[in-house]
Motif scaffolding. Sequence first.
Motif, PDB file in Angstrom:
ATOM      1  N   ARG A   1      53.942  49.604  46.423  1.00  0.00           N
ATOM      2  CA  ARG A   1      53.260  48.423  47.016  1.00  0.00           C
ATOM      3  C   ARG A   1      51.978  47.790  46.939  1.00  0.00           C
ATOM      4  NH1 ARG A   1      57.898  46.010  44.460  1.00  0.00           N
ATOM      5  NH2 ARG A   1      59.674  46.978  44.495  1.00  0.00           N
ATOM      6  N   SER A   2      51.315  48.379  47.653  1.00  0.00           N
ATOM      7  CA  SER A   2      49.782  48.826  48.082  1.00  0.00           C
ATOM      8  C   SER A   2      49.151  48.217  47.447  1.00  0.00           C
ATOM      9  CB  SER A   2      49.645  48.946  49.667  1.00  0.00           C
ATOM     10  OG  SER A   2      50.077  50.789  49.125  1.00  0.00           O
TER      11      SER A   2
ATOM     12  N   SER B   1      43.839  36.308  44.389  1.00  0.00           N
ATOM     13  CA  SER B   1      45.088  34.902  44.079  1.00  0.00           C
ATOM     14  C   SER B   1      46.276  35.961  42.863  1.00  0.00           C
ATOM     15  CB  SER B   1      45.122  33.606  43.914  1.00  0.00           C
ATOM     16  OG  SER B   1      44.186  32.829  43.909  1.00  0.00           O
ATOM     17  N   VAL B   2      45.293  36.458  42.708  1.00  0.00           N
ATOM     18  CA  VAL B   2      46.202  37.256  41.414  1.00  0.00           C
ATOM     19  C   VAL B   2      47.062  38.420  42.193  1.00  0.00           C
ATOM     20  CG1 VAL B   2      45.946  39.177  39.496  1.00  0.00           C
ATOM     21  CG2 VAL B   2      44.464  37.340  39.335  1.00  0.00           C
ATOM     22  N   ALA B   3      46.484  39.006  43.600  1.00  0.00           N
ATOM     23  CA  ALA B   3      46.909  39.989  43.989  1.00  0.00           C
ATOM     24  C   ALA B   3      48.112  39.139  44.831  1.00  0.00           C
ATOM     25  CB  ALA B   3      45.853  40.851  44.563  1.00  0.00           C
ATOM     26  N   ALA B   4      48.217  38.161  45.337  1.00  0.00           N
ATOM     27  CA  ALA B   4      49.293  37.454  46.070  1.00  0.00           C
ATOM     28  C   ALA B   4      50.262  36.772  45.320  1.00  0.00           C
ATOM     29  CB  ALA B   4      48.425  36.124  46.538  1.00  0.00           C
ATOM     30  N   ILE B   5      49.870  36.503  44.001  1.00  0.00           N
ATOM     31  CA  ILE B   5      51.174  36.466  42.756  1.00  0.00           C
ATOM     32  C   ILE B   5      52.091  37.404  42.730  1.00  0.00           C
ATOM     33  CG2 ILE B   5      51.315  35.197  41.225  1.00  0.00           C
ATOM     34  CD1 ILE B   5      49.372  33.102  41.046  1.00  0.00           C
TER      35      ILE B   5
ATOM     36  N   MET C   1      49.234  41.468  34.725  1.00  0.00           N
ATOM     37  CA  MET C   1      49.667  42.748  35.302  1.00  0.00           C
ATOM     38  C   MET C   1      51.292  42.932  36.006  1.00  0.00           C
ATOM     39  SD  MET C   1      48.138  42.825  39.109  1.00  0.00           S
ATOM     40  CE  MET C   1      46.389  43.072  39.523  1.00  0.00           C
ATOM     41  N   PHE C   2      51.437  41.678  35.758  1.00  0.00           N
ATOM     42  CA  PHE C   2      52.812  41.625  35.589  1.00  0.00           C
ATOM     43  C   PHE C   2      53.536  43.004  34.233  1.00  0.00           C
ATOM     44  CE2 PHE C   2      53.972  37.921  38.481  1.00  0.00           C
ATOM     45  CZ  PHE C   2      53.900  38.141  38.978  1.00  0.00           C
ATOM     46  N   VAL C   3      52.769  42.271  32.974  1.00  0.00           N
ATOM     47  CA  VAL C   3      52.928  42.778  31.758  1.00  0.00           C
ATOM     48  C   VAL C   3      53.111  43.944  31.695  1.00  0.00           C
ATOM     49  CG1 VAL C   3      52.591  42.385  29.208  1.00  0.00           C
ATOM     50  CG2 VAL C   3      53.211  40.641  30.534  1.00  0.00           C
ATOM     51  N   SER C   4      51.511  44.419  32.253  1.00  0.00           N
ATOM     52  CA  SER C   4      51.836  45.794  32.808  1.00  0.00           C
ATOM     53  C   SER C   4      52.971  47.388  33.394  1.00  0.00           C
ATOM     54  CB  SER C   4      49.836  46.001  32.780  1.00  0.00           C
ATOM     55  OG  SER C   4      49.523  47.859  33.121  1.00  0.00           O
ATOM     56  N   LEU C   5      53.084  46.007  34.536  1.00  0.00           N
ATOM     57  CA  LEU C   5      53.944  46.696  35.527  1.00  0.00           C
ATOM     58  C   LEU C   5      54.835  46.924  34.872  1.00  0.00           C
ATOM     59  CD1 LEU C   5      52.704  44.848  38.959  1.00  0.00           C
ATOM     60  CD2 LEU C   5      52.795  47.284  38.569  1.00  0.00           C
ATOM     61  N   LEU C   6      55.927  44.992  34.499  1.00  0.00           N
ATOM     62  CA  LEU C   6      57.209  45.574  33.554  1.00  0.00           C
ATOM     63  C   LEU C   6      57.387  45.862  32.350  1.00  0.00           C
ATOM     64  CD1 LEU C   6      57.887  41.973  34.836  1.00  0.00           C
ATOM     65  CD2 LEU C   6      58.231  43.498  36.174  1.00  0.00           C
ATOM     66  N   PHE C   7      56.533  45.510  32.084  1.00  0.00           N
ATOM     67  CA  PHE C   7      56.626  46.655  30.140  1.00  0.00           C
ATOM     68  C   PHE C   7      55.279  48.071  29.544  1.00  0.00           C
ATOM     69  CE2 PHE C   7      57.549  41.634  30.482  1.00  0.00           C
ATOM     70  CZ  PHE C   7      59.300  42.155  29.383  1.00  0.00           C
ATOM     71  N   ASP C   8      54.723  47.363  29.344  1.00  0.00           N
ATOM     72  CA  ASP C   8      53.632  48.268  29.186  1.00  0.00           C
ATOM     73  C   ASP C   8      52.061  47.738  29.097  1.00  0.00           C
ATOM     74  OD1 ASP C   8      53.309  48.331  25.472  1.00  0.00           O
ATOM     75  OD2 ASP C   8      55.030  48.094  26.001  1.00  0.00           O
TER      76      ASP C   8
ATOM     77  N   LEU D   1      55.887  37.857  43.773  1.00  0.00           N
ATOM     78  CA  LEU D   1      56.687  37.524  42.098  1.00  0.00           C
ATOM     79  C   LEU D   1      57.383  39.045  41.712  1.00  0.00           C
ATOM     80  CD1 LEU D   1      55.051  34.308  40.487  1.00  0.00           C
ATOM     81  CD2 LEU D   1      57.230  34.449  42.505  1.00  0.00           C
ATOM     82  N   LEU D   2      56.627  39.777  42.069  1.00  0.00           N
ATOM     83  CA  LEU D   2      57.503  40.697  41.409  1.00  0.00           C
ATOM     84  C   LEU D   2      59.109  41.281  42.110  1.00  0.00           C
ATOM     85  CD1 LEU D   2      57.021  43.184  39.352  1.00  0.00           C
ATOM     86  CD2 LEU D   2      55.374  44.683  41.158  1.00  0.00           C
ATOM     87  N   PRO D   3      59.150  41.920  43.020  1.00  0.00           N
ATOM     88  CA  PRO D   3      60.474  42.105  43.634  1.00  0.00           C
ATOM     89  C   PRO D   3      61.095  41.054  43.109  1.00  0.00           C
ATOM     90  CG  PRO D   3      59.036  41.970  45.468  1.00  0.00           C
ATOM     91  CD  PRO D   3      58.627  41.318  44.342  1.00  0.00           C
ATOM     92  N   LEU D   4      60.847  39.593  42.962  1.00  0.00           N
ATOM     93  CA  LEU D   4      62.319  38.952  42.882  1.00  0.00           C
ATOM     94  C   LEU D   4      62.482  38.896  41.113  1.00  0.00           C
ATOM     95  CD1 LEU D   4      63.705  36.151  43.129  1.00  0.00           C
ATOM     96  CD2 LEU D   4      61.932  35.140  42.651  1.00  0.00           C
ATOM     97  N   ILE D   5      61.428  39.509  40.560  1.00  0.00           N
ATOM     98  CA  ILE D   5      61.318  39.285  38.887  1.00  0.00           C
ATOM     99  C   ILE D   5      62.941  40.636  38.489  1.00  0.00           C
ATOM    100  CG2 ILE D   5      60.334  40.039  36.919  1.00  0.00           C
ATOM    101  CD1 ILE D   5      57.899  37.576  37.871  1.00  0.00           C
ATOM    102  N   GLU D   6      62.061  41.753  39.487  1.00  0.00           N
ATOM    103  CA  GLU D   6      62.686  43.007  39.362  1.00  0.00           C
ATOM    104  C   GLU D   6      64.468  42.700  39.730  1.00  0.00           C
ATOM    105  OE1 GLU D   6      59.617  46.427  40.449  1.00  0.00           O
ATOM    106  OE2 GLU D   6      59.627  45.398  41.901  1.00  0.00           O
TER     107      GLU D   6
END
Length: 537
Positions: free
Chosen positions: A201-202, A247-251, A149-156, A255-260
């Motif tokens: 974000r929701s 757990s996936v949704a919570a993580i 999910m992180f990779v899909s949001l941050l990359f493609d 962490l997404l705003p911090l990584i951005e």
Amino acid sequence: MNDMKNGQQKNKSSKIISFFRYLTEGKKISDIEELSPVNKKENLTRIYFIIICSIISSFSIQTVFKAGHFIGGFLISCLLLTIFYRDIMRYKPAYIKKSNMLLLLGLLVIGTLLTGRLFGYLLINLSKGLEYKILEISLFGLPIPAGAMFVSLLFDFHTAIIFSFILSLLTGLWLQDASFTVYTFVGSITAAFGALQCKKRSSILRAGGYVIAANIITVIILLLFKGELFTTKFPPSILFAALGGISVAAIVSLLLPLIEYSFKVTTDISLLELLDLNQPIMKSLMINAPGTYHHSVIVGNLVEAAAEAVGANPLLARVSAYYHDIGKIKMPDYFVENQGGTVSKHDKITPHMSSLIIINHVKEGLDIAKQYKLPEPIIDIIEQHHGTMLVNYFYQKAKESSQNTNINEEDYKYHGPKPQTRVAALVMMADAVEAASRVLTDPTPARIASLVDKIINHIFLDGQLDECELTLKDIHEIKKRFTYILTGIFHKRIDYPGFDFSNEGLYKESAKTTKDKPSEDTKASKENPTNTVSFTG
């Protein structure tokens, strides 16, 4: 003798390095030797990074700490990560050029595995506390899909698919169970799909719901395959599968705003937040330069439609269009769209000074963008949206008014660089087309199409599109979209009966004539409601 031994050792080490370079870069040894020292250093850094990631990944999947087990894990990790790297080089080479993106991708691989180990330890202990006899079922709660999910949001999405494949194989090796490879892969692909439409974000919570559903369905199928569906394993397996999705949704949410922020990565979620008209820059633009704001909104409509046609990011295109002229906030009265009167401030200064003010709005825009910490892609587009074009009006005016024939054309050009991306090129073309469309006296569809064609052809022939990835087919589609949108904007309206907007007098007929025929006006008003439409309609 020592010199010969040292020479042989250096040759051996260089051959090993060349072999790794061949694996990662896909180049022959003869080609590698021709690289510059800077490129060689960059390639070495990438090779070392893959090796380090492979070592940490090997540690992450160890269940028994033995030399053979560790070496085997290292070699498998190295092989999988090399395949991953080669795929990125083939389809998304832009990520390789940015060291922060490559570092982030490596950290996501390592972080996902380490997080899986941590959650595995916690879930097994939770199972012990709940007195479950079969502890392995608690591993259905592993949040491995969070990485995809992180990779899909941050990359493609393409990178997320390969990431899911690699992580699923490594997870299967760690747990030594092929069923967990299938379970992890399905959950990861679902997480990547769910993140595609995340504009708020929701929406991450909704994507987490998809993961819960995929996990539960996959668990049911796996238990059915093993003949354990109607046993005591079923209820706790479903419980832990649902817990994994939560757990996936919570993580990701945490962490997404911090990584951005840490890696300066722009997602669709952060782009959508910039469209909020309560943003300080947008409010300042609306108040100080209302003409520029209106121009930016129209440009946004044009580039969004064109971006969809050529496969660029429509949201990035619209946001970039909204912010591309923010430099005009500093001196709005020197730009024609913000001038209320008939007298221009440029009449009181020299053409050269006028051109400097016009050109300087790009630099002012960059300063404002950096001050408010706008995303890097938007800053790049602000810098590139005029390329190296000539401020032709003031250049011609200078040639006409000056007796000195040696006027340097470079002094009247923007400083560049030329557009490097398709979105930057779209903003450049839409900016020029929208501005030129304002001078059309009778904007018929044919005239609008002719204008769009001339402006874009001029930009193309001027070489402004040489450094972006637009094709001739893309340019043809862009012209069609621009013409369609502008034709809709400059649509014709019928005259309002009883009013003459071209003259100072508002009413076509005199008050006396109108007074003589009140019943006819009332009747017409009832028959045709458009007579009473507001003038702003």
